[in-house]
Design an enzyme around this catalytic site. Structure first.
Site, PDB file in Angstrom:
ATOM      1  N   ASP A 147       0.855  -1.182   0.000  1.00 37.48           N
ATOM      2  CA  ASP A 147       0.000   0.000   0.000  1.00 37.48           C
ATOM      3  C   ASP A 147       0.896   1.239   0.000  1.00 37.48           C
ATOM      4  O   ASP A 147       2.107   1.138   0.221  1.00 37.48           O
ATOM      5  CB  ASP A 147      -0.892  -0.036   1.244  1.00 37.48           C
ATOM      6  CG  ASP A 147      -1.762   1.188   1.374  1.00 37.48           C
ATOM      7  OD1 ASP A 147      -2.323   1.626   0.357  1.00 37.48           O
ATOM      8  OD2 ASP A 147      -1.882   1.725   2.494  1.00 37.48           O
ATOM      9  N   LYS A 148       0.324   2.414  -0.232  1.00 37.91           N
ATOM     10  CA  LYS A 148       1.124   3.641  -0.232  1.00 37.91           C
ATOM     11  C   LYS A 148       0.916   4.460   1.039  1.00 37.91           C
ATOM     12  O   LYS A 148       1.811   4.590   1.868  1.00 37.91           O
ATOM     13  CB  LYS A 148       0.785   4.510  -1.453  1.00 37.91           C
ATOM     14  CG  LYS A 148       1.600   5.796  -1.518  1.00 37.91           C
ATOM     15  CD  LYS A 148       1.076   6.747  -2.559  1.00 37.91           C
ATOM     16  CE  LYS A 148      -0.192   7.456  -2.110  1.00 37.91           C
ATOM     17  NZ  LYS A 148       0.042   8.453  -1.034  1.00 37.91           N
ATOM     18  N   GLU A 151      -3.898  20.119   1.230  1.00 34.36           N
ATOM     19  CA  GLU A 151      -4.609  21.352   1.527  1.00 34.36           C
ATOM     20  C   GLU A 151      -4.010  22.052   2.739  1.00 34.36           C
ATOM     21  O   GLU A 151      -3.938  23.283   2.786  1.00 34.36           O
ATOM     22  CB  GLU A 151      -6.089  21.052   1.747  1.00 34.36           C
ATOM     23  CG  GLU A 151      -6.787  20.553   0.493  1.00 34.36           C
ATOM     24  CD  GLU A 151      -8.257  20.255   0.738  1.00 34.36           C
ATOM     25  OE1 GLU A 151      -8.596  19.908   1.882  1.00 34.36           O
ATOM     26  OE2 GLU A 151      -9.055  20.393  -0.197  1.00 34.36           O
ATOM     27  N   ARG A 156       4.499  15.863  -5.768  1.00 39.01           N
ATOM     28  CA  ARG A 156       3.107  15.862  -6.214  1.00 39.01           C
ATOM     29  C   ARG A 156       2.781  17.258  -6.742  1.00 39.01           C
ATOM     30  O   ARG A 156       3.135  18.268  -6.133  1.00 39.01           O
ATOM     31  CB  ARG A 156       2.178  15.498  -5.065  1.00 39.01           C
ATOM     32  CG  ARG A 156       2.464  14.133  -4.501  1.00 39.01           C
ATOM     33  CD  ARG A 156       1.614  13.820  -3.291  1.00 39.01           C
ATOM     34  NE  ARG A 156       0.218  13.630  -3.634  1.00 39.01           N
ATOM     35  CZ  ARG A 156      -0.663  13.025  -2.833  1.00 39.01           C
ATOM     36  NH1 ARG A 156      -0.284  12.577  -1.661  1.00 39.01           N
ATOM     37  NH2 ARG A 156      -1.912  12.881  -3.198  1.00 39.01           N
ATOM     38  N   ASP A 167      -6.646  -2.581   3.256  1.00 43.01           N
ATOM     39  CA  ASP A 167      -5.573  -3.513   2.900  1.00 43.01           C
ATOM     40  C   ASP A 167      -5.793  -4.913   3.463  1.00 43.01           C
ATOM     41  O   ASP A 167      -4.975  -5.805   3.230  1.00 43.01           O
ATOM     42  CB  ASP A 167      -4.222  -2.986   3.415  1.00 43.01           C
ATOM     43  CG  ASP A 167      -3.896  -1.604   2.887  1.00 43.01           C
ATOM     44  OD1 ASP A 167      -4.085  -1.391   1.673  1.00 43.01           O
ATOM     45  OD2 ASP A 167      -3.467  -0.745   3.679  1.00 43.01           O
TER      46      ASP A 167
END
Length: 1067
Positions: A342-343, A456, A519, A733
């Site tokens: 998973d990330k 954000e 990102r 997960d």
């Protein structure tokens, strides 16, 4: 696309369509006992959940089945049954007792492990929550007592006991903030909004007369979707994900919320994403079923040693350590071939830092020096750093989540910019386009922010640093310090013709930011007239309330109406901070020969950026992107076959390209989104997809659901046949973790769903390196050596019995006493095996981590190949022949006692048995590489115990000791031939193994043999400078395409090429 419960007629009125497939659930709010208890059609499961394999009724039958589905235990059960018959040569006790002991210990181990799961379940089910009992009175009840239809009151920092329909909150505008760490690993808050119709239900007494009905979708595993209708006071309102509070989420920054239970227990989405706890067996265990089950005690001891490894204790963040929760998979840790990760919360710590921005075509910001660039500069020449590394002169005051400095716009220098209007608008957009709230920070007057996404929060902090401080929001307003309040319209980067002035420069900056693993987000805006906005808002609201299958198309059409003709302002680059040690860990795992797949629910761009950040991707990698075209997405319901053929064509094209470039050793990466993955995993496409993925150095699956994660895991496991490890930290997960051969859960700061379903738990991802490369490698070699030694010693011992039967024409006579038979595996050879299986190390832990390539011995199954199995069987056969032949020839026909008496069966049996004990115990001494005082005590103590037993047994009256009476004292100890024959047998029996080891180490040594010799004969103070040592380290890095080292090597090649083009010399 989700089905809906209502439709919009031509005249705009709504008519409910309910009862179709997937939409049959009815919830009577505040009437759980009157409606859901009395009407069988509306009885739903209770709120009790369990992760156990067994319960009190099923433990004995299921545990016994688990034990006797193993061929070994069936064999010994048959032997025990035969021992009860009159023709058995052994007493029943000598056969039944070891079987009962081994099976009992194994069942006890299973019971203890399942008891820990039960206690965790009990703790969760015993949590309390306030439930409406009537007349506006709320009382505390345990979670397991909560029922569908109950109105519950959840207070700040409490978990939601089940899936709730959000009714109201302590905020007057009906919002609340939810922490979904347990579900998806995200640590930043999600905003939920109740319906305006229920805003007034914000006090206990308001629920005394509350009644409503919910028609909604049936239980399903989709965490991010919900479709339903809420009927209240004669009106029907559409429901969406924003009105649903999922079980195991936590209420944050909100004093309280009221909610109605719509899904409970096994119907909740978090449980729907999990599967029942599977029974897992290791490959080695399946391959060698015919071994003595002392193995389980060793596995428990190994698990205890793993749990107590101080090097795997996280004293910085979580204050937790590794935990082996399924002890019979220890050796599988040494044979992992593919890791599915998973990330969010696993690779990343979900903390964002504002690093760079592009405004009006100009790039700003430096931030910290990139680690890859720094490593490149150190390897090429420190003097060349100015060509490709930025320096950063940050002040002493470091702001969390803000790693930015540029003297052109920092410290309010942006006010002198030539394009001031664009800069101001850029910062305005950054300060206004978000879902965050401002919170006082520790009463110091400083603001901190909470938002749905960590990006954000980084934007708000950055805007504040640039002088644009957001400080308050309401249901419809955002307040920005020193600027007028404005309405918020969320937009995407669909540009007007006059809004593309900076498009080329901004695109180049985006590419540079992405290559650094950052990102990116593009900023644009559009000014609307009031009439235009009101007209569009009416269309958008109508689309939202439409409950037909085309609802999503109507929403997309409405969005396209407003998301056009935008003015481009620029872009920002945010660093998604990786957990400490993640790049280094991935680098070591890559050098160990493991492939790493990234499975994430994030969008493709985010997944690719993280791929670069953690070195799963690099700039010279050829990337294959499998996705559906825009046209396909609109026609997916009607032309699934066309979409499948489209994906199949993309796969075949990519595979053909790999085949053509195979001789150039070019690395490839495969990136696929959830929609394409759905078609790629269909039965007639799956094999082509997995064949392509297997040929790629890195695979990234983005926008995948929890069910798709589990399906990918199962498909990869079936296709490759290798050992698959899955690692994650959230409830999404759980399916992946349970499907994998080895499931690893990240315990982290919060969230136990993944841990409760896992076989091993880790505090952070970086500890996976030590778990696999050290403990996995050790456990695999220990268990393999131990099983092979078990085969050897039992063949060497058992065949002597067979030879006696041949010599006595199968008369049924036994050469050994019953107690000799019992003690052989229980006392005289068991303790050395335990020391081998628990403490053996071919090299130290530091060497294992310095030379990850050693791990490939487990992947190739070198230590437990069929050749080794056959070799040890032949070694045992040779030892048994040597023992029996020499003893028979030495004592059968020659005088042994005074007066010329030959050795009787008792003496011959004792001497032969003594030779067996010496041979098998000295053999294990030759196997062991890492000796401790425990090894010496167990090996030589076992031999000494045999003589002690023989003496004590000989002192027992003849009625009980039979032929063993005074055997050692009167017959053996004074006979020189007894000692000479024992020595001769020992030397000859061990000679083949000694020669094999000598020849192998001299002419065909393995990597660990070379390292052992370097460590033994090299100088201790400068061992790392040894040329052979350095050569072996370089060997570990050869032929890897992912990881930090591979990325640095690729960057070096790129920089050298750039410098050559500029005619700049380099070292």
């Amino acid at each position: 696309m989700a089905l809906s419960l209502a439709c919009v007629l031509n005249d705009g009125s709504q008519v409910r369509e309910f009862g179709g497939p997937g939409f049959t659930r009815v919830v009577y709010c505040n009437e759980p006992r009157r409606m859901h208890k009395t009407k069988p059609a509306y009885r739903y499961p209770n709120n009790y959940i369990t992760t156990r394999k067994y319960n009190f009724a099923t433990f004995l039958p299921k545990a016994i089945f688990e034990q006797f589905r193993r061929v070994a235990n069936l064999y010994f059960l048959l032997a025990a049954a035969l021992s009860l018959t009159y023709w058995a040569p052994f007493s029943p006790e000598s056969v039944v007792a070891p079987l009962v002991l081994v099976v009992g210990i194994s069942m006890l181990k299973e019971g203890v492990e399942d008891w820990h799961r039960f206690m965790q379940d009990l703790n969760v089910n015993s949590r309390t929550v306030k439930v409406h009992e009537g007349d506006g009175t709320f009382i505390y009840k345990t979670w397991k007592m909560v029922k569908v239809g109950d109105v519950v009151k959840v207070e700040k920092n409490e978990y939601f006991p089940s899936d709730l329909l959000f009714i109201s909150s302590s905020y007057e505008d009906g919002i609340c903030y939810v922490d979904t760490m347990n579900l998806d690993g995200e640590t930043h808050l999600k905003v939920k909004r109740c319906l305006e119709a229920t805003l007034a239900l914000d006090d206990d007494v308001e629920f005394s007369k509350f009644n409503a009905t919910v028609h909604c979708e049936d239980p399903n595993p989709n965490l991010y979707s919900f479709v339903g209708n809420f009927e209240f006071e004669g009106m029907s309102y559409p429901l969406g994900p924003a009105q649903v509070l999922l079980r195991d989420s936590k209420l944050r920054n909100t004093e309280y919320v009221y909610g109605v239970v719509i899904f409970s227990g096994v119907d909740t989405k978090v449980v729907q994403n999990s599967t029942s706890s599977p029974s897992k067996r290791s490959r080695v265990e399946r391959k060698m079923d015919k071994i003595i089950y002392i193995l389980f005690s060793l596995l428990v001891l190994q698990a205890m040693l793993i749990n107590k490894d101080i090097e795997m204790y996280d004293d910085e963040v979580t204050c937790k350590s590794v935990e082996a929760r399924t002890s019979n998979l220890n050796e599988e840790l040494g044979q992992v071939e593919i890791i599915l990760s998973d990330k969010t919360g696993t690779l990343t710590c979900n903390q964002m830092e504002f690093r760079k921005c592009s405004i009006a075509g100009i790039s700003y910001g430096a931030g910290d020096i990139n680690e890859v660039d720094l490593a490149v500069s150190e390897q090429i020449s420190p003097d060349l750093e100015r060509y490709y590394c930025y320096s950063c002169a940050l002040g002493s005051d470091v702001v969390k989540d803000f790693n930015f400095y540029d003297d052109r716009i920092s410290n309010k220098m942006w006010t002198r910019s030539s394009n001031l209007s664009d800069v101001v608008m850029f910062f305005k957009v950054m300060a206004l386009c978000h879902t965050g709230i401002a919170v006082e920070n520790d009463g110091k007057g400083q603001l901190k922010y909470e938002a749905e996404s960590p990006e954000e929060v980084a934007f708000l902090i950055a805007a504040q640093e640039f002088g644009f401080t957001f400080f308050r929001r309401t249901q419809s307003l955002l307040l920005l310090k020193e600027f007028d309040t404005s309405s918020l319209v969320e937009v995407e980067s669909r540009l007007a013709e006059n809004g593309k002035h900076y498009k080329q420069a901004t695109t180049a900056h985006l590419s540079d930011y992405a290559e650094d693993g950052l990102r990116t987000l593009v900023f644009g805006y559009r000014k609307l007239e009031q009439e235009e906005y009101e007209s569009w808002s009416e269309i958008f609201t109508k689309a939202k309330t439409t409950m037909r299958p085309e609802r999503e198309e109507l929403l997309e059409s409405a969005s396209e109406m407003i998301e056009k003709e935008l003015i481009l302002l620029g872009a920002v680059a945010i660093e998604d901070k990786l957990q400490k040690g993640v790049p280094e860990c991935i680098d070591k795992l890559a050098q160990a020969g493991l492939k790493i797949w990234l499975l994430t629910g994030d969008k493709k761009e985010t997944a690719i950026n993280i791929g670069f950040a953690c070195s799963l991707l690099k700039h010279d990698m050829k990337q294959f992107h499998l996705c559906l075209g825009k046209e396909g997405k609109r026609r997916i319901q009607e032309w699934i076959t066309d979409m499948k053929e489209d994906i199949l064509l993309q796969i075949k094209t990519a595979y053909q390209f790999i085949h053509e470039e195979s001789k150039r050793n070019v690395p490839f990466a495969l990136i696929i989104d959830g929609e394409a993955l759905e078609h790629a995993l269909r039965s007639d496409v799956k094999e082509h997809f997995l064949r392509l993925a297997a040929d790629c150095a890195s695979v990234i699956c983005c926008r995948v659901s929890p069910k798709q994660k589990a399906l990918v895991t199962r498909s990869v496991k079936e296709y490759t046949g290798g050992t698959i490890l899955a690692i994650g930290d959230g409830a999404n997960d759980v399916g992946m973790i349970q499907e994998a051969d080895i499931g690893v859960g990240i315990s982290g700061m919060e969230g136990m769903q993944a841990v409760m379903a896992s076989d091993f738990s880790l505090p952070q991802f970086r500890y996976l390196e030590r778990l696999l490369l050290v403990h996995g490698q050790w456990c695999y070699k220990r268990i393999s050596k131990m099983i092979l030694y078990f085969i050897y010693k039992n063949v060497a011992f058992g065949l002597t019995l067979f030879y006696v039967e041949i010599c006595t024409s199968f008369s049924g006579g036994v050469i050994y006493n019953d107690w000799y038979m019992t003690l052989f595996n229980v006392a005289l050879t068991s303790l050395p095996v335990i020391s081998l299986g628990v403490l053996e190390q071919d090299v130290s832990s530091s060497v294992c981590q310095q030379f990850p390539a050693l791990y490939q011995q487990g992947q190739q199954n070198i230590y437990f190949s069929w050749w080794r199995i056959v070799g040890w069987i032949m070694n045992g056969v040779f030892a048994s022949l040597t023992i029996f032949t020499i003893n028979i020839n030495a004592f059968a026909s020659s005088a042994f006692r005074d007066k010329g008496n030959v050795a009787d069966i008792a003496i011959l049996g004792a001497i032969t048995y003594t030779c067996v004990i010496w041979t098998v115990n000295c053999q294990i001494a030759l196997i062991i590489n890492h000796f401790t005082w425990i090894h010496h005590f167990f090996i030589w103590g076992s031999i000494a115990f045999w003589y002690i037993f023989l003496y004590v047994y000989g002192e027992i009256p003849p009625a009980h000791s039979k032929g063993g009476f005074h055997l050692l004292k009167e017959a053996l100890i004074s006979a020189p031939t007894f000692w000479l024959v024992t020595l001769l047998v020992l030397i000859i029996s061990l000679l083949p193994y000694f020669l094999h080891v000598a020849i192998q180490r001299l002419f065909i040594p393995m990597d660990n043999h070379v390292l052992q010799e370097i460590l033994k004969h090299g100088k201790k103070d400068n061992i790392t400078d040894n040329l052979m040592w350095l050569r072996e380290q370089d060997h570990s890095r050869n032929k890897i395409h992912i990881g930090f080292s591979a990325r640095v090597d690729a960057k070096i090649r790129q920089v050298k090429a750039q410098l050559l083009r500029k005619n700049i010399p380099f070292l």
